[in-house]
Design a protein around this motif. Structure first.
Motif, PDB file in Angstrom:
ATOM      1  N   ARG A 146      44.400 -25.317 -87.416  1.00  0.00           N
ATOM      2  CA  ARG A 146      44.545 -26.404 -87.515  1.00  0.00           C
ATOM      3  C   ARG A 146      45.440 -27.240 -86.492  1.00  0.00           C
ATOM      4  NH1 ARG A 146      45.638 -28.317 -93.644  1.00  0.00           N
ATOM      5  NH2 ARG A 146      45.606 -30.388 -92.411  1.00  0.00           N
ATOM      6  N   VAL A 147      46.532 -26.539 -86.126  1.00  0.00           N
ATOM      7  CA  VAL A 147      47.355 -27.013 -85.050  1.00  0.00           C
ATOM      8  C   VAL A 147      46.654 -27.219 -83.692  1.00  0.00           C
ATOM      9  CG1 VAL A 147      49.309 -26.468 -83.632  1.00  0.00           C
ATOM     10  CG2 VAL A 147      49.397 -26.364 -85.955  1.00  0.00           C
ATOM     11  N   ARG A 148      46.011 -26.124 -83.470  1.00  0.00           N
ATOM     12  CA  ARG A 148      44.981 -25.986 -82.230  1.00  0.00           C
ATOM     13  C   ARG A 148      43.842 -27.308 -82.125  1.00  0.00           C
ATOM     14  NH1 ARG A 148      42.784 -21.136 -79.812  1.00  0.00           N
ATOM     15  NH2 ARG A 148      42.726 -22.518 -77.871  1.00  0.00           N
ATOM     16  N   ALA A 149      43.350 -27.381 -83.221  1.00  0.00           N
ATOM     17  CA  ALA A 149      42.206 -28.213 -83.512  1.00  0.00           C
ATOM     18  C   ALA A 149      42.928 -29.604 -83.423  1.00  0.00           C
ATOM     19  CB  ALA A 149      41.532 -28.255 -84.958  1.00  0.00           C
ATOM     20  N   GLY A 150      43.799 -29.951 -84.007  1.00  0.00           N
ATOM     21  CA  GLY A 150      44.695 -31.275 -83.919  1.00  0.00           C
ATOM     22  C   GLY A 150      45.025 -31.559 -82.389  1.00  0.00           C
ATOM     23  N   SER A 151      45.675 -30.793 -81.953  1.00  0.00           N
ATOM     24  CA  SER A 151      46.129 -30.991 -80.455  1.00  0.00           C
ATOM     25  C   SER A 151      44.612 -31.131 -79.517  1.00  0.00           C
ATOM     26  CB  SER A 151      46.426 -29.607 -79.880  1.00  0.00           C
ATOM     27  OG  SER A 151      46.760 -29.728 -78.541  1.00  0.00           O
ATOM     28  N   ALA A 152      43.514 -30.453 -79.717  1.00  0.00           N
ATOM     29  CA  ALA A 152      42.233 -30.834 -79.018  1.00  0.00           C
ATOM     30  C   ALA A 152      41.811 -32.145 -79.299  1.00  0.00           C
ATOM     31  CB  ALA A 152      41.322 -29.657 -79.366  1.00  0.00           C
ATOM     32  N   TYR A 191      50.582 -12.383 -81.971  1.00  0.00           N
ATOM     33  CA  TYR A 191      51.210 -11.865 -83.301  1.00  0.00           C
ATOM     34  C   TYR A 191      49.791 -12.107 -84.309  1.00  0.00           C
ATOM     35  CZ  TYR A 191      55.457 -12.133 -80.623  1.00  0.00           C
ATOM     36  OH  TYR A 191      56.492 -11.882 -79.811  1.00  0.00           O
ATOM     37  N   GLY A 192      48.832 -12.357 -83.794  1.00  0.00           N
ATOM     38  CA  GLY A 192      47.839 -12.731 -84.755  1.00  0.00           C
ATOM     39  C   GLY A 192      47.665 -11.582 -85.967  1.00  0.00           C
ATOM     40  N   ASP A 193      47.731 -10.378 -85.489  1.00  0.00           N
ATOM     41  CA  ASP A 193      47.525  -9.098 -86.323  1.00  0.00           C
ATOM     42  C   ASP A 193      48.746  -9.017 -87.358  1.00  0.00           C
ATOM     43  OD1 ASP A 193      49.643  -8.610 -84.259  1.00  0.00           O
ATOM     44  OD2 ASP A 193      49.098  -6.237 -84.072  1.00  0.00           O
ATOM     45  N   GLN A 194      49.888  -9.723 -87.073  1.00  0.00           N
ATOM     46  CA  GLN A 194      51.059  -9.662 -87.880  1.00  0.00           C
ATOM     47  C   GLN A 194      51.073 -10.948 -89.041  1.00  0.00           C
ATOM     48  OE1 GLN A 194      54.735  -9.481 -85.953  1.00  0.00           O
ATOM     49  NE2 GLN A 194      54.043  -7.707 -84.445  1.00  0.00           N
ATOM     50  N   LEU A 195      50.109 -11.833 -88.658  1.00  0.00           N
ATOM     51  CA  LEU A 195      50.252 -13.091 -89.910  1.00  0.00           C
ATOM     52  C   LEU A 195      48.873 -12.791 -90.752  1.00  0.00           C
ATOM     53  CD1 LEU A 195      50.594 -15.883 -86.831  1.00  0.00           C
ATOM     54  CD2 LEU A 195      52.066 -14.826 -88.347  1.00  0.00           C
ATOM     55  N   LEU A 224      47.105 -17.989 -89.988  1.00  0.00           N
ATOM     56  CA  LEU A 224      46.166 -18.145 -88.921  1.00  0.00           C
ATOM     57  C   LEU A 224      45.307 -19.460 -89.154  1.00  0.00           C
ATOM     58  CD1 LEU A 224      44.694 -14.590 -88.667  1.00  0.00           C
ATOM     59  CD2 LEU A 224      46.180 -15.553 -87.001  1.00  0.00           C
ATOM     60  N   HIS A 225      45.221 -19.862 -90.368  1.00  0.00           N
ATOM     61  CA  HIS A 225      44.627 -21.169 -90.731  1.00  0.00           C
ATOM     62  C   HIS A 225      45.488 -22.416 -90.168  1.00  0.00           C
ATOM     63  CE1 HIS A 225      42.116 -24.165 -92.748  1.00  0.00           C
ATOM     64  NE2 HIS A 225      43.392 -24.632 -93.651  1.00  0.00           N
TER      65      HIS A 225
END
Length: 366
Positions: A316-322, A302-306, A311-312
């Protein structure tokens, strides 16, 4: 060069005793020799003075009549005294009336035809004069008749007997001094045993105690002086050391046992902590993988719909998870650090501090 401070105590004691003995003997010998010298000198003075006085009394009448024969006979009686080498009789105006010489008497006895030579008498004479000069004793005394000085008697005596007596006295003093010094040396060696031997025993006992703390000896007390008190104090100290050694050894055994028990408990706790850390990290990673997986699927599907903000947020969620996953891995490695070998390396603290500041600044800006 030999250092006196480093000599053994027994050698120092002997040296001190011998030095004191030699100094005392030297002083006493010197006083003895000087006293004997002055005594012999006074004896010669008194003896020759008495002879001079007797000759003066016998010569007063002959001097009045200038009877040279009688005066010569009176002086010849001095041959009985071997110390007198010359004598002369003078008138009141210092004219020599008669003379006597020991050397002349000897030559006359050997060769009667030889003419007697003049004795060693001064041309002018002073009354009441006596002196020791150049190995001789000189004395002059007035001849008195009717309370009037009518002449003078002069006698010259050798001091060879004084020198001989002085040599004999000096030799005797040296002999006695040598004997006293020898006896002092023997006495010093005997006395130093009472002082040095107990101290040497203390030294050996100290060395023995320092090498073998399991067995503490007792030093035998020989006397009740200061060294005896030192021996008592040392024995008391050894007894205290022995008791303290027993207490220390007991505590040491207990300490080793307690350390072993604590080490086992610590090893068990470390294993439990490692197992706990592994379980916790495994349990925490599963939700993080779910969060990261769904965030990635949401971004891809759903990246094209956001819009950009959404997307930012996903990034940030993925960076915090990593980052959370990295922290869990670091904690797991920290729990295993006790089993790893310690490696030392240099760290640039400035660079590390700059990096931390940058991370904190970025988090605040977000």
């Amino acid at each position: 060069m030999l250092n006196f401070k480093n000599l053994p105590i027994r050698t120092k004691l002997i040296c001190f005793i011998m030095l004191s003995a030699m100094l005392s003997v030297l002083i006493l010998s010197s006083v003895f020799v000087l006293q004997r010298y002055h005594t012999f000198k006074q004896q010669i003075h008194d003896e020759i003075s008495a002879i001079t006085h007797i000759i003066a009394d016998r010569s007063n009448a002959a001097v009045l009549f200038e009877d040279k024969t009688a005066l010569t006979e009176t002086l010849s009686s001095l041959a009985l005294h071997p110390q007198i080498v010359a004598a002369c009789t003078y008138s009141s105006i210092s004219v020599r009336l008669a003379h006597y010489s020991q050397s002349t008497q000897i030559r006359a006895a050997d060769s009667p035809q030889n003419k007697p030579s003049m004795p060693d008498c001064p041309q002018a004479i002073h009354t009441h004069e006596s002196a020791f000069k150049e190995g001789y004793f000189y004395i002059s005394e007035p001849i008195i008749a009717g309370n009037e000085v009518v002449g003078t008697i002069f006698i010259k005596a050798s001091t060879a007997k004084l020198r001989q007596e002085l040599l004999t006295t000096t030799f005797t003093a040296l002999t006695l001094s040598s004997l006293v010094i020898f006896l002092a040396f023997a006495l010093a060696r005997y006395i130093q045993r009472f002082i040095s031997n107990p101290l040497l025993e203390l030294k050996e006992a100290t060395k023995y105690v320092s090498l073998d703390i399991d067995h503490v000896p007792q030093i035998q007390k020989h006397n009740n002086d200061e060294i005896g008190e030192l021996v008592d104090a040392f024995n008391t100290m050894l007894k205290t050391i022995a008791e303290q050694n027993k207490i220390i050894l007991t505590h040491t055994d207990n300490l080793e046992q307690e350390v072993n028990e604590r080490t086992k408990e610590l090893a068990l706790a470390n294993r439990e902590l490692e197992a706990f850390s592994y379980s916790v990290s495994h349990d925490l990673k599963a939700p993080l993988r779910t969060i990261d997986g769904f965030s990635l699927a949401l971004e891809e599907d759903y990246g094209d719909q956001l819009d950009s903000t959404a997307l930012h947020y996903l990034n940030r969620v993925r960076a915090g998870s990593a980052k959370m996953t990295q922290l869990i891995n670091n904690l797991l490695q920290l729990s295993r650090v006790t089993r790893l070998e310690l490696k030392k390396q240099k760290i640039n603290l400035t660079e590390l501090a700059t990096k931390i500041v940058a991370e904190l600044t970025a988090n605040n800006q977000k």
